[in-house]
Scaffold this motif. Sequence first.
Motif, PDB file in Angstrom:
ATOM      1  N   LYS A 262      94.829  51.573 -51.736  1.00  0.00           N
ATOM      2  CA  LYS A 262      95.695  50.429 -52.072  1.00  0.00           C
ATOM      3  C   LYS A 262      97.169  50.793 -51.948  1.00  0.00           C
ATOM      4  N   GLU A 263      97.488  52.038 -52.269  1.00  0.00           N
ATOM      5  CA  GLU A 263      98.873  52.493 -52.191  1.00  0.00           C
ATOM      6  C   GLU A 263      99.286  52.901 -50.779  1.00  0.00           C
ATOM      7  N   GLY A 264      98.360  52.816 -49.827  1.00  0.00           N
ATOM      8  CA  GLY A 264      98.705  53.097 -48.432  1.00  0.00           C
ATOM      9  C   GLY A 264      98.349  54.481 -47.947  1.00  0.00           C
ATOM     10  N   THR A 265      97.553  55.231 -48.715  1.00  0.00           N
ATOM     11  CA  THR A 265      97.170  56.589 -48.326  1.00  0.00           C
ATOM     12  C   THR A 265      95.759  56.587 -47.760  1.00  0.00           C
ATOM     13  N   LEU A 266      95.642  56.891 -46.486  1.00  0.00           N
ATOM     14  CA  LEU A 266      94.333  56.975 -45.842  1.00  0.00           C
ATOM     15  C   LEU A 266      93.706  58.318 -46.178  1.00  0.00           C
ATOM     16  N   LEU A 267      92.505  58.309 -46.757  1.00  0.00           N
ATOM     17  CA  LEU A 267      91.818  59.535 -47.155  1.00  0.00           C
ATOM     18  C   LEU A 267      90.880  59.975 -46.035  1.00  0.00           C
ATOM     19  N   ASN A 410      99.247  49.209 -42.908  1.00  0.00           N
ATOM     20  CA  ASN A 410      98.756  49.797 -44.150  1.00  0.00           C
ATOM     21  C   ASN A 410      97.608  50.747 -43.813  1.00  0.00           C
ATOM     22  N   ALA A 411      96.999  51.338 -44.815  1.00  0.00           N
ATOM     23  CA  ALA A 411      95.950  52.333 -44.580  1.00  0.00           C
ATOM     24  C   ALA A 411      94.764  51.733 -43.826  1.00  0.00           C
TER      25      ALA A 411
END
Length: 444
Positions: A262-267, A410-411
């Motif tokens: 949600k915060e834009g960090t792709l895991l 976004n992610a």
Amino acid sequence: MPDVTKRDFLKVSGSLIGGIAAGTTVTAAERTDRFIVSTGGKADLSDLTVVHEMPGIDYAVVRGDESAVKRSVKSYEADVQIELDSPDVNSEAPTLDADEYEGQPGDIYQWDKADLDIPEAHETTEGEGTRVAVIDSGVLETHPDLSGPLNLGLSRNFTDDGGDHNPVGGDDHGTHVAGIVAADNGGGLGVNGTAPKTDLVDCRVFSGDGASFADILAAVVYSANIDADAANLSLGAYPVPRQAQGQFYGKVLNSAMTYANKEGTLLVIAAGNDSADLQHDKNFISLPNEGAQAVSVASTGPIGYGLSFDLGDVNSPAESPAFYTNYGTNAVTLGAPGGDADTSLTDLVGGVPAYAYDLVFNTVFSYEDVDGDGESEQVPGYGWKAGTSMAAPNVAGAAALVKSANPDYNANQVEAALKKAAEVPDDYGKEYYGAGYLNVVDAL
């Protein structure tokens, strides 16, 4: 056969999350001093020492007596400490110090970057304006190919060993992973990563005595809170039972992963090295690569590259599944170069066994008595490793390039671009690739 299935991953046995890397023996134990607690509702942590607050999700990591934890919160589980009893599982893979590497045709060593057409991708972007977190065993800040991209101000040690973000002992796994993402040789001696101009953040979660599940969670949340565009996790847990304590660990992990997305960090997460069919393993799950919002990466690699340094003249192509990789149509998002091996290829090429060239070549370090005073120190170098640990950072670096070329993504949009560009190679099944084999140029 030397062990090239290098993903340090956690394994659940009964109610415990333990540690295993193929070819090693391990021990694991619930920690009696640290707990993962739910902070929702009427949680009162005043009688406990908060180790990690994890702002953004309703969990925290605390230290204290279990009786005090039980009085303070309604839902909790013990943190778990994982101890690896054997040396680094890639210890038999060759390494070169800077003097040995000088004058070598370095570009041909990096078949992974050649097969992904990374030089062509760099004509568009090298990852400028992006940030990638590496959640691993630490990144050696004195390595000349990593000192440029490494953000010392944001890099953190999430363990309680009292050190800084740099690796402890001889564990250069995180240094190798970081190099695959972002090594920048500045046009000179050395190697390049997929995104050499990204802002690299080192999140060390492994120490000399292993890793902590809670520290990994905290590093994921931290990566989101510092606006990392991608976070690479070349670690994981398998097989995790879907019930009992595994249910709590899965719930808190999914909470952290959903928040990061949600915060834009792709895991971007290694799929694992068990040769396991994750699609049909019934009541078990692989975490975090089967967790919420994960980009799960399987591994590929050539066989015979070192015999001719020609990807068109190999026994198996670079896109072929590695012998150790986990697979499963809905459990894998992408396939990417992580290295393969046929150790019957023992002929020496440039003083190195031919099979080693099918592994991934990048930044490492060794211990040497440089001053002759009997004290060893970490000396930057270069070397080969293989595993889904090496495949994942190729995707994390690609995500940085996509984000750099499309700053408003976004992610989910970055992931969609990577998946849309990927294709399943002919003669191989989708279960090894998910959407397909990584295609960086077309994803930009």
